[in-house]
Every structure is written in structure tokens, then in C-alpha cells.
Design a protein around this motif. Structure first.
Motif, short mmCIF file in Angstrom:
data_model
loop_
_atom_site.label_atom_id
_atom_site.label_comp_id
_atom_site.label_asym_id
_atom_site.label_seq_id
_atom_site.Cartn_x
_atom_site.Cartn_y
_atom_site.Cartn_z
N UNK A 7 7.64 14.08 -0.31
CA UNK A 7 7.37 15.46 0.10
C UNK A 7 5.86 15.71 0.15
N UNK A 8 5.48 16.86 0.73
CA UNK A 8 4.10 17.32 0.62
C UNK A 8 3.85 17.74 -0.82
N UNK A 9 2.69 17.37 -1.35
CA UNK A 9 2.35 17.67 -2.74
C UNK A 9 1.09 18.53 -2.76
N UNK A 10 1.08 19.50 -3.64
CA UNK A 10 -0.07 20.40 -3.76
C UNK A 10 -1.36 19.61 -3.99
N UNK A 11 -2.37 19.94 -3.20
CA UNK A 11 -3.67 19.30 -3.32
C UNK A 11 -4.74 20.30 -3.72
N UNK A 12 -6.01 19.96 -3.52
CA UNK A 12 -7.10 20.87 -3.88
C UNK A 12 -6.99 22.21 -3.14
N UNK A 13 -7.26 23.30 -3.85
CA UNK A 13 -7.16 24.63 -3.22
C UNK A 13 -8.01 25.65 -3.96
N UNK B 43 -19.95 15.61 2.88
CA UNK B 43 -19.10 14.42 2.85
C UNK B 43 -19.88 13.13 3.12
N UNK B 44 -21.15 13.26 3.51
CA UNK B 44 -21.96 12.04 3.69
C UNK B 44 -22.04 11.25 2.39
N UNK B 45 -21.88 11.95 1.26
CA UNK B 45 -22.01 11.29 -0.05
C UNK B 45 -20.70 10.72 -0.57
N UNK B 46 -19.58 10.98 0.11
CA UNK B 46 -18.29 10.63 -0.50
C UNK B 46 -17.20 10.37 0.52
N UNK B 47 -16.39 9.34 0.23
CA UNK B 47 -15.17 9.15 1.03
C UNK B 47 -13.93 9.35 0.15
N UNK B 48 -14.14 9.98 -1.04
CA UNK B 48 -13.02 10.21 -1.96
C UNK B 48 -12.31 11.51 -1.60
N UNK B 49 -11.00 11.43 -1.35
CA UNK B 49 -10.29 12.57 -0.76
C UNK B 49 -10.27 13.80 -1.67
N UNK B 50 -10.15 13.61 -2.99
CA UNK B 50 -10.11 14.77 -3.88
C UNK B 50 -11.41 15.57 -3.76
N UNK B 51 -12.51 14.84 -3.78
CA UNK B 51 -13.82 15.49 -3.69
C UNK B 51 -13.95 16.22 -2.34
N UNK B 52 -13.66 15.52 -1.25
CA UNK B 52 -13.88 16.11 0.07
C UNK B 52 -12.95 17.29 0.33
N UNK B 53 -11.68 17.18 -0.04
CA UNK B 53 -10.75 18.30 0.18
C UNK B 53 -11.11 19.49 -0.71
#
Ligand code: SME
Length: 177
Positions: A76-82, A33-43
Motif C-alpha cells: 500500500x501507499x505509506x505515509x511519508x514526510x509531511x 537537493x544538489x546536496x542529497x539524493x536521499x529520499x527522506x531528506x528531499x521529500x
């Protein structure tokens, strides 16, 4: 990224103990995560690290990933990276294990999903589950959800180390407002 190290090498956990594996997940996550603060990438990379860590421990995790709170998209909660099979696409706050974790801002460690009132069965094979809220600026922005094909797969070690990972995840990213 050290010289000669591939990103995929972070997925190689070898044979180790659960606490060590989950500490390695957090350290690997922080390095990536040092390379990114983008949530899709990090999750996305967090889900992959968790999947491979539990499988290296021979714990039959069948789903590891995130449901996110994005008020621009849904209340609502929405499905994210998995990692794992196709899952429920949205979950009301307060409903199911994920919704209760989000509402109460507390980790839900469920040894037997059939005993959890209102459990949402995205996969009928799931036997136990742990859900950890991810909090940023006092708001729940997502929940981390891990499911297992065996009963009582998760314990206090998982709770502590996944909560530490949740803090690292929260600190790593910028969140849609
Ligand atoms: N079982 C969860 C729903 C999400 S899936 O397990 C991926 C719940 O009760 O909230």
C-alpha cells in the motif's frame, strides 16, 4: 548554499503570485537537493517549501506531504514526510484520492472532496485537495498530496507547476528498490 544564506531562508516567499511562488518552490527544491539524493531528506524539504509557499499566498493549506510506495515495507501507499496534522498511515492503491492518483498515474485535482467517491477523510476539515503522482522509471514511487480548508483551492496552475515539481523530485533522488 550562497554565502550568508541560511537553509530556513528558503522558507521566506514574501508576497507573490501563485505561479511565481510555485516556480520558486521548484527552484529552491532543486538547489537544496544538489546536496542529497536521499529520499527522506528531499521529500521533507519539499513538504516544508510547499507549506510555506501556500501560506505566503494566504491559501489555508492544512496538509502538504507524501505517501510513498516502498515494496520492502508494504504493498500500500505509506505515509511519508509531511507538514500538518497526524494523517492516515497507509492507503490502498486505487482507494481515496491518493490511491486513484497512484493507480491511474494522473493528477487528481478535487475542488470538493465530498464529491469525490471514496475520498479518505484524514482530517474532516479538508475541503479541497490535489494529488500528483511522482513517477520514476515508469513506476509510481510516491504521491504528493496537498489539502486545503477552502473549496476549489487548486487549479490548472497548481496542476502544471506541481507536476513540474514532481519531475524535479523524481530526478533528485534514488529510490529503494
Ligand atoms: N484525502 C486523502 C487521504 C490522505 S490525507 O488527506 C492526508 C485521500 O483521499 O486519499
Amino acid at each position: 548554499m550562497g554565502e550568508g544564506k541560511f537553509h530556513a531562508d528558503y522558507s521566506n516567499f514574501g508576497k507573490t503570485l501563485k505561479r511565481e511562488a510555485l516556480e520558486l518552490v521548484r527552484m529552491s527544491f532543486e538547489a537544496l537537493a544538489e546536496d542529497s539524493r536521499y529520499w527522506v531528506l528531499n521529500l521533507s524539504n519539499a513538504a516544508s517549501l510547499l507549506w510555506h509557499a501556500y501560506h505566503s499566498l494566504d491559501i489555508p493549506v492544512n496538509w502538504a506531504g507524501f505517501y510513498v510506495v516502498d515494496r520492502n515495507v508494504s504493498k500500500d501507499l505509506v505515509l511519508g514526510p509531511f507538514q500538518g496534522k497526524v494523517a492516515c498511515q497507509s492507503i490502498q492503491i486505487g482507494k481515496g484520492v491518493c490511491g486513484v492518483a497512484a493507480l491511474e498515474k494522473t493528477t487528481q485535482c478535487v475542488p470538493d472532496v465530498e464529491q469525490f467517491p471514496g475520498h479518505i477523510a484524514c482530517d474532516g476539515e479538508t475541503q479541497s485537495e490535489i494529488v500528483v503522482p511522482i513517477v520514476k522509471d515508469s513506476q509510481v514511487i510516491a504521491v504528493l498530496d496537498i489539502d486545503c480548508l477552502e473549496k476549489a483551492a487548486f487549479d490548472q496552475d497548481d496542476t502544471e507547476l506541481l507536476e513540474a515539481l514532481a519531475v524535479a523530485i523524481s530526478n533528485s533522488l534514488d529510490w529503494p528498490q
